[in-house]
Design a protein around this motif. Sequence first.
Motif, PDB file in Angstrom:
ATOM      1  N   ARG A 157       0.848  -1.183   0.000  1.00 58.15           N
ATOM      2  CA  ARG A 157       0.000   0.000   0.000  1.00 58.15           C
ATOM      3  C   ARG A 157       0.891   1.243   0.000  1.00 58.15           C
ATOM      4  NH1 ARG A 157      -3.540  -0.499   5.183  1.00 58.15           N
ATOM      5  NH2 ARG A 157      -1.417  -0.802   5.995  1.00 58.15           N
ATOM      6  N   ILE A 158       0.357   2.340  -0.477  1.00 61.59           N
ATOM      7  CA  ILE A 158       1.165   3.567  -0.528  1.00 61.59           C
ATOM      8  C   ILE A 158       1.613   3.985   0.863  1.00 61.59           C
ATOM      9  CG2 ILE A 158      -0.850   5.101  -0.447  1.00 61.59           C
ATOM     10  CD1 ILE A 158       2.461   5.675  -2.328  1.00 61.59           C
ATOM     11  N   GLN A 159       0.749   3.762   1.902  1.00 60.11           N
ATOM     12  CA  GLN A 159       1.108   4.160   3.257  1.00 60.11           C
ATOM     13  C   GLN A 159       2.206   3.287   3.848  1.00 60.11           C
ATOM     14  OE1 GLN A 159      -1.913   3.390   2.140  1.00 60.11           O
ATOM     15  NE2 GLN A 159      -3.261   2.462   3.703  1.00 60.11           N
ATOM     16  N   ASP A 160       2.378   2.069   3.245  1.00 63.54           N
ATOM     17  CA  ASP A 160       3.450   1.201   3.736  1.00 63.54           C
ATOM     18  C   ASP A 160       4.829   1.772   3.423  1.00 63.54           C
ATOM     19  OD1 ASP A 160       1.512  -0.542   4.588  1.00 63.54           O
ATOM     20  OD2 ASP A 160       1.592  -1.790   2.768  1.00 63.54           O
ATOM     21  N   LEU A 161       4.904   2.660   2.451  1.00 64.56           N
ATOM     22  CA  LEU A 161       6.188   3.238   2.042  1.00 64.56           C
ATOM     23  C   LEU A 161       6.539   4.490   2.860  1.00 64.56           C
ATOM     24  CD1 LEU A 161       5.831   2.971  -1.850  1.00 64.56           C
ATOM     25  CD2 LEU A 161       6.878   1.335  -0.264  1.00 64.56           C
ATOM     26  N   LEU A 162       5.614   4.938   3.703  1.00 61.98           N
ATOM     27  CA  LEU A 162       5.838   6.174   4.463  1.00 61.98           C
ATOM     28  C   LEU A 162       6.552   5.889   5.780  1.00 61.98           C
ATOM     29  CD1 LEU A 162       2.318   7.832   4.022  1.00 61.98           C
ATOM     30  CD2 LEU A 162       4.343   8.103   2.565  1.00 61.98           C
ATOM     31  N   THR A 163       7.177   6.924   6.327  1.00 56.08           N
ATOM     32  CA  THR A 163       7.746   6.818   7.673  1.00 56.08           C
ATOM     33  C   THR A 163       6.607   6.712   8.676  1.00 56.08           C
ATOM     34  OG1 THR A 163       7.804   9.221   7.915  1.00 56.08           O
ATOM     35  CG2 THR A 163       9.791   8.172   7.050  1.00 56.08           C
ATOM     36  N   ILE A 164       6.922   6.297   9.903  1.00 54.42           N
ATOM     37  CA  ILE A 164       5.873   6.054  10.904  1.00 54.42           C
ATOM     38  C   ILE A 164       5.031   7.304  11.153  1.00 54.42           C
ATOM     39  CG2 ILE A 164       5.463   5.512  13.333  1.00 54.42           C
ATOM     40  CD1 ILE A 164       7.871   3.651  13.227  1.00 54.42           C
ATOM     41  N   GLY A 165       5.686   8.438  11.311  1.00 51.25           N
ATOM     42  CA  GLY A 165       4.933   9.661  11.572  1.00 51.25           C
ATOM     43  C   GLY A 165       4.014  10.021  10.424  1.00 51.25           C
ATOM     44  N   CYS A 166       4.482   9.824   9.196  1.00 52.03           N
ATOM     45  CA  CYS A 166       3.657  10.145   8.037  1.00 52.03           C
ATOM     46  C   CYS A 166       2.519   9.138   7.860  1.00 52.03           C
ATOM     47  CB  CYS A 166       4.519  10.202   6.783  1.00 52.03           C
ATOM     48  SG  CYS A 166       5.618  11.651   6.753  1.00 52.03           S
ATOM     49  N   ARG A 167       2.722   7.880   8.311  1.00 49.93           N
ATOM     50  CA  ARG A 167       1.618   6.917   8.277  1.00 49.93           C
ATOM     51  C   ARG A 167       0.463   7.390   9.162  1.00 49.93           C
ATOM     52  NH1 ARG A 167       4.725   1.109   9.054  1.00 49.93           N
ATOM     53  NH2 ARG A 167       6.205   1.348   7.311  1.00 49.93           N
ATOM     54  N   THR A 202      -4.938   9.959   9.738  1.00 53.97           N
ATOM     55  CA  THR A 202      -5.758  10.966  10.436  1.00 53.97           C
ATOM     56  C   THR A 202      -6.151  12.150   9.553  1.00 53.97           C
ATOM     57  OG1 THR A 202      -3.769  12.060  11.266  1.00 53.97           O
ATOM     58  CG2 THR A 202      -4.772  10.372  12.675  1.00 53.97           C
ATOM     59  N   HIS A 203      -5.393  12.388   8.491  1.00 47.83           N
ATOM     60  CA  HIS A 203      -5.669  13.575   7.676  1.00 47.83           C
ATOM     61  C   HIS A 203      -5.876  13.242   6.201  1.00 47.83           C
ATOM     62  CE1 HIS A 203      -3.944  15.366  11.296  1.00 47.83           C
ATOM     63  NE2 HIS A 203      -4.481  16.513  10.939  1.00 47.83           N
ATOM     64  N   TRP A 204      -4.914  12.495   5.631  1.00 46.33           N
ATOM     65  CA  TRP A 204      -4.976  12.208   4.200  1.00 46.33           C
ATOM     66  C   TRP A 204      -6.260  11.451   3.831  1.00 46.33           C
ATOM     67  CZ3 TRP A 204      -1.414  12.521  -0.099  1.00 46.33           C
ATOM     68  CH2 TRP A 204      -1.747  11.718  -1.177  1.00 46.33           C
ATOM     69  N   ALA A 205      -6.483  10.314   4.453  1.00 45.32           N
ATOM     70  CA  ALA A 205      -7.642   9.479   4.105  1.00 45.32           C
ATOM     71  C   ALA A 205      -8.968  10.207   4.329  1.00 45.32           C
ATOM     72  CB  ALA A 205      -7.599   8.164   4.901  1.00 45.32           C
ATOM     73  N   PRO A 206      -9.180  10.896   5.464  1.00 50.54           N
ATOM     74  CA  PRO A 206     -10.446  11.625   5.632  1.00 50.54           C
ATOM     75  C   PRO A 206     -10.635  12.732   4.593  1.00 50.54           C
ATOM     76  CG  PRO A 206      -9.396  11.280   7.758  1.00 50.54           C
ATOM     77  CD  PRO A 206      -8.401  10.871   6.727  1.00 50.54           C
TER      78      PRO A 206
END
Length: 522
Positions: A53-63, A68-72
């Motif tokens: 998933r795209i979020q799997d490539l992010l750092t922990i803080g960005c996940r 909390t922000h991107w998906a909503p």
Amino acid sequence: MATETSRAGADVLFEQAACGLLTTTANGTIERVNAMFCLWTGYTAAELVGKRRIQDLLTIGCRVFHQTHWAPLLQLQGSVAEVKLDVRHRDGRVLPMLFNAVRRIDGNVTCDHIAVMVVTDREKYEAELVRARTRAEAAQAQLAHSDRQKDEFLATLSHELRNPLTPMRNVTEILKRKDLTDPQLIWARDVLGRQVDHLSHLVNDLLEVSRFSQGKITLRRQVMDLADAVHAAVEAVGPLMQAAAQELRVTLPAEPVRIDADPVRMAQVMQNLLNNASKYTPDGGRIWLEVGAEGDEAVARVRDGGIGIPPDQVDHVFDMFSQLEPALKRAQGGLGIGLSLVRSLLQLHGGTVTARSDGSGQGSEFTVRLPLCRQAIPDPPLDVAPSGGPSGCRRILIVDDNVDSAETLSELLDFSGHQTSTAHNGPDAIERARQTLPDAIVMDIGLPGMSGYEAAARIRQEPWGKQILLIALTGWGQPQDKRAAEDAGFDHHLTKPLDIEALEVLLNAASNGSDSAAEQDG
């Protein structure tokens, strides 16, 4: 066939795009990725499509931010623009990327189209902008600091120059009161007097520059006749023009030309213009000064037949420190600030000054314009302070750490019939005052051991010191200096170099029981 060709072209654009392109499901699973995104992240398409998933490539803080922000946001508004997220490279490095996403729904299928850009270079650029802004702010602060230092230097320089001017002027006054018969001594006395006056004028101009820079110029306006300022200026420049054998022709109207202005500042304006005309007019030359009213304006013109102004310099003669010629080429000295002060003073009065010349060697003309005032000029007060000159013997204590200043003023006051004594520091001044109980004390402010302010305050605390006339005589002439003198207990404040007539007015007024006050402002 055309549809297949279009689809093939779109596939080429997708693969060869200069940015990273991805298509994901609603939950972020990567369904398609182009070569640029793979190049930037170090993964192959086979390692990403359907497996991450795209979020799997992010750092922990960005996940956390993605959840909390991107998906909503993507759910609510269908797009997300310019969101910076940190992506973890296959080798563990962190890449800052700028994300843009659009959600599309085709029937029952929801997919997100994402475009990304690596912003490493942008961050470097922004960091450089921050550094550049910081350097600019530091440079601006340094300029402001340097400007304050310049103002303080000019004020200090004016003060330090006024100290030696005081004994020089005292000596010239002593020589004027001597019955000299030797022509050479009379000539030497007159030369010394003219040069002391000239130097005093330069020092005052330096101080005015400092005052204007700090916004400390205060006008004492009243309805006045412009001709009065002309008379004061002509009297002041008379010795300078006489020494150069220059002829000054003054034309005044029969009726008063009324203006609402500060008389002292208007005299300063006219004196600076006449000084400038004399400086650039050859010995034996002629200068004209005309005053009149034109419409709703009071007008004064100062014209000379001197060296003139080159056409390319007419617009710059009022600039600070502007000079028509290098100092070594000029017969008369100058700082290049007199005309700048003229313009600044007139602007404070709502007036203007302009320059005109037909060119080098053709002379020049300066025109002053001020709003006319329709009010009547008030009558002078009846309780005018008595004129200078001896009016009974006074016991006077002179306090100055400059021995020459103290002794020459003592000698000068002795000529007027007073009894004088001297002291050269604060503690000695208090003790000498205790012993001699003088009628008046003329005291410098910058004294060793104890300032003049402290000494005056101590004297005022003594029973014998409450009625003594205290006069501050100092090179510091700013408004705050005068307030400080008043707070310390001084009755009057005079500025060096001393105008002996102003001092005698104060002494005579006190001896006559008058409450009138005089104040000299250098």
